[in-house]
Design a protein around this motif. Structure first.
Motif, PDB file in Angstrom:
ATOM      1  N   GLN A  93       0.629  -1.203  -0.007  1.00  0.00           N
ATOM      2  CA  GLN A  93       0.054   0.066   0.029  1.00  0.00           C
ATOM      3  C   GLN A  93       0.701   1.329  -0.188  1.00  0.00           C
ATOM      4  O   GLN A  93       0.385   2.553  -0.434  1.00  0.00           O
ATOM      5  CB  GLN A  93      -0.973   0.027   1.264  1.00  0.00           C
ATOM      6  N   ALA A  94       2.195   1.059   0.535  1.00  0.00           N
ATOM      7  CA  ALA A  94       2.937   2.486   0.491  1.00  0.00           C
ATOM      8  C   ALA A  94       3.333   3.019  -0.839  1.00  0.00           C
ATOM      9  O   ALA A  94       3.543   2.076  -1.586  1.00  0.00           O
ATOM     10  CB  ALA A  94       3.938   2.000   1.381  1.00  0.00           C
ATOM     11  N   GLN A 118       8.014   5.514  -5.045  1.00  0.00           N
ATOM     12  CA  GLN A 118       9.096   6.319  -4.995  1.00  0.00           C
ATOM     13  C   GLN A 118      10.100   5.760  -3.899  1.00  0.00           C
ATOM     14  O   GLN A 118       9.475   5.468  -2.905  1.00  0.00           O
ATOM     15  CB  GLN A 118       8.648   7.817  -4.455  1.00  0.00           C
ATOM     16  N   VAL A 119      11.235   5.313  -4.371  1.00  0.00           N
ATOM     17  CA  VAL A 119      11.996   4.906  -3.309  1.00  0.00           C
ATOM     18  C   VAL A 119      13.289   5.749  -3.026  1.00  0.00           C
ATOM     19  O   VAL A 119      13.905   6.465  -3.856  1.00  0.00           O
ATOM     20  CB  VAL A 119      12.610   3.508  -4.109  1.00  0.00           C
ATOM     21  N   SER A 120      13.534   5.817  -1.991  1.00  0.00           N
ATOM     22  CA  SER A 120      14.709   6.641  -1.256  1.00  0.00           C
ATOM     23  C   SER A 120      15.723   5.810  -0.481  1.00  0.00           C
ATOM     24  O   SER A 120      15.062   4.586   0.134  1.00  0.00           O
ATOM     25  CB  SER A 120      14.185   7.724  -0.578  1.00  0.00           C
ATOM     26  N   GLY A 153       8.637  13.723   6.224  1.00  0.00           N
ATOM     27  CA  GLY A 153       7.329  13.925   6.562  1.00  0.00           C
ATOM     28  C   GLY A 153       6.416  13.254   5.403  1.00  0.00           C
ATOM     29  O   GLY A 153       5.035  12.933   5.799  1.00  0.00           O
ATOM     30  N   SER A 154       6.882  13.143   4.266  1.00  0.00           N
ATOM     31  CA  SER A 154       6.123  12.363   3.156  1.00  0.00           C
ATOM     32  C   SER A 154       6.065  10.857   3.024  1.00  0.00           C
ATOM     33  O   SER A 154       5.492  10.462   2.171  1.00  0.00           O
ATOM     34  CB  SER A 154       6.398  13.196   1.934  1.00  0.00           C
ATOM     35  N   LEU A 155       7.112  10.407   3.822  1.00  0.00           N
ATOM     36  CA  LEU A 155       7.332   8.916   3.770  1.00  0.00           C
ATOM     37  C   LEU A 155       6.268   8.134   4.460  1.00  0.00           C
ATOM     38  O   LEU A 155       5.832   8.432   5.429  1.00  0.00           O
ATOM     39  CB  LEU A 155       8.698   8.708   4.609  1.00  0.00           C
ATOM     40  N   ASP A 156       5.777   7.147   3.559  1.00  0.00           N
ATOM     41  CA  ASP A 156       4.648   6.285   4.356  1.00  0.00           C
ATOM     42  C   ASP A 156       5.534   5.168   4.951  1.00  0.00           C
ATOM     43  O   ASP A 156       4.662   4.460   6.101  1.00  0.00           O
ATOM     44  CB  ASP A 156       3.911   5.668   3.015  1.00  0.00           C
ATOM     45  N   LEU A 157       6.612   4.615   4.667  1.00  0.00           N
ATOM     46  CA  LEU A 157       6.988   3.231   5.285  1.00  0.00           C
ATOM     47  C   LEU A 157       8.428   3.353   5.252  1.00  0.00           C
ATOM     48  O   LEU A 157       9.113   3.836   4.226  1.00  0.00           O
ATOM     49  CB  LEU A 157       6.683   1.929   4.593  1.00  0.00           C
ATOM     50  N   ILE A 158       9.201   3.146   6.221  1.00  0.00           N
ATOM     51  CA  ILE A 158      10.678   3.138   6.299  1.00  0.00           C
ATOM     52  C   ILE A 158      11.106   1.587   6.606  1.00  0.00           C
ATOM     53  O   ILE A 158      10.723   1.082   7.814  1.00  0.00           O
ATOM     54  CB  ILE A 158      11.148   4.289   7.230  1.00  0.00           C
ATOM     55  N   LEU A 159      12.037   1.081   6.183  1.00  0.00           N
ATOM     56  CA  LEU A 159      12.873  -0.116   6.600  1.00  0.00           C
ATOM     57  C   LEU A 159      14.005   0.279   7.257  1.00  0.00           C
ATOM     58  O   LEU A 159      14.986   1.019   6.894  1.00  0.00           O
ATOM     59  CB  LEU A 159      13.194  -1.020   5.521  1.00  0.00           C
ATOM     60  N   SER A 171       6.745  11.304  11.099  1.00  0.00           N
ATOM     61  CA  SER A 171       5.967  10.749  12.159  1.00  0.00           C
ATOM     62  C   SER A 171       4.738   9.951  11.485  1.00  0.00           C
ATOM     63  O   SER A 171       4.153   9.278  12.079  1.00  0.00           O
ATOM     64  CB  SER A 171       5.437  12.330  12.744  1.00  0.00           C
ATOM     65  N   LYS A 172       4.675  10.125  10.019  1.00  0.00           N
ATOM     66  CA  LYS A 172       3.427   9.454   9.683  1.00  0.00           C
ATOM     67  C   LYS A 172       3.872   8.066   8.994  1.00  0.00           C
ATOM     68  O   LYS A 172       2.963   7.232   8.693  1.00  0.00           O
ATOM     69  CB  LYS A 172       2.352  10.121   8.521  1.00  0.00           C
ATOM     70  N   ALA A 173       5.065   7.720   9.056  1.00  0.00           N
ATOM     71  CA  ALA A 173       5.639   6.441   8.195  1.00  0.00           C
ATOM     72  C   ALA A 173       5.487   5.409   9.227  1.00  0.00           C
ATOM     73  O   ALA A 173       5.784   5.181  10.470  1.00  0.00           O
ATOM     74  CB  ALA A 173       7.184   6.673   8.034  1.00  0.00           C
TER      75      ALA A 173
END
Length: 197
Positions: A46-47, A75-77, A120-126, A154-156
């Motif tokens: 979903q991210a 989008q991958v960072s 702040g725009s990230l949905d998911l962080i590994l 904060s939203k990830a």
């Protein structure tokens, strides 16, 4: 405080010794299991804006996940360390060709080929680490890069990535430490009890 720091140092030393002794074949086969879990995990699917990582030797290698995410329009960072010690940014890449060899022969994003992403725009962080406990507390390398970064994201949804032997009964947490919500190993994905939901 000195005892906690000593405990962390000893735990870090022991786990890194074990991780550094892993064979390349084992790392590759078990990394494929982790990637397999994640390519079927709903929060990842979903991210839209994900921050992954570039594996150091012995860490779970998620290059195939990076490629999967890009192929599926995400989008991958990846982390980009700044000039200021202990701080990093999220650098968007369009493929593995956007990487170069940096210090200590490790892969890093090429500053000339990337754009900086607002945390702040990230949905998911590994989040990689030396160790995690099932409260979501993590033991990193000691410089605090991820703790400082995660306070800005904060939203990830946050997912720790490690081998099963890196899951320990207890990691001493300090006030500035940011727990993860989930932990994944080659065996399973676990919901952590203290991670922000």
């Amino acid at each position: 405080m000195a005892i906690i720091n000593k405990d962390k140092k000893e735990m870090r030393r022991e786990i890194l010794l074990r991780r550094n002794a892993l064979s390349a074949d084992w790392v590759n086969s078990q990394s494929a299991l982790i990637v397999g879990f994640l390519t079927n995990w709903e929060p990842f699917l979903q991210a839209k804006n994900v921050m992954l990582y570039l594996a150091m030797p012995g860490e779970p290698n998620i290059d195939e996940l990076i490629l999967f995410a890009l192929e599926n329009g995400k989008q991958v960072s990846v982390p980009l360390l700044t000039e200021k010690f202990g701080y990093m940014e999220s650098a968007a890449i369009t493929g593995l060709q956007d990487l170069k060899t940096g210090k200590l022969n490790l892969r890093v994003p090429d500053p000339e080929k990337i754009t900086i992403v607002d945390p702040g725009s990230l949905d998911l962080i590994l989040v990689p680490a030396v160790a995690f406990d099932l409260n979501g507390n993590r033991l990193g390398m000691g410089a605090g890069y991820y703790d400082r970064f995660l306070t800005q994201a904060s939203k990830a949804c946050t997912l720790g990535v490690a081998w099963s032997f890196q899951i320990v009964p207890f990691v001493a947490a300090e006030e500035h430490d940011v727990p993860v919500q989930y932990v994944i190993t080659e065996e399973k994905i676990t919901i952590c009890s203290k991670g922000k939901m």
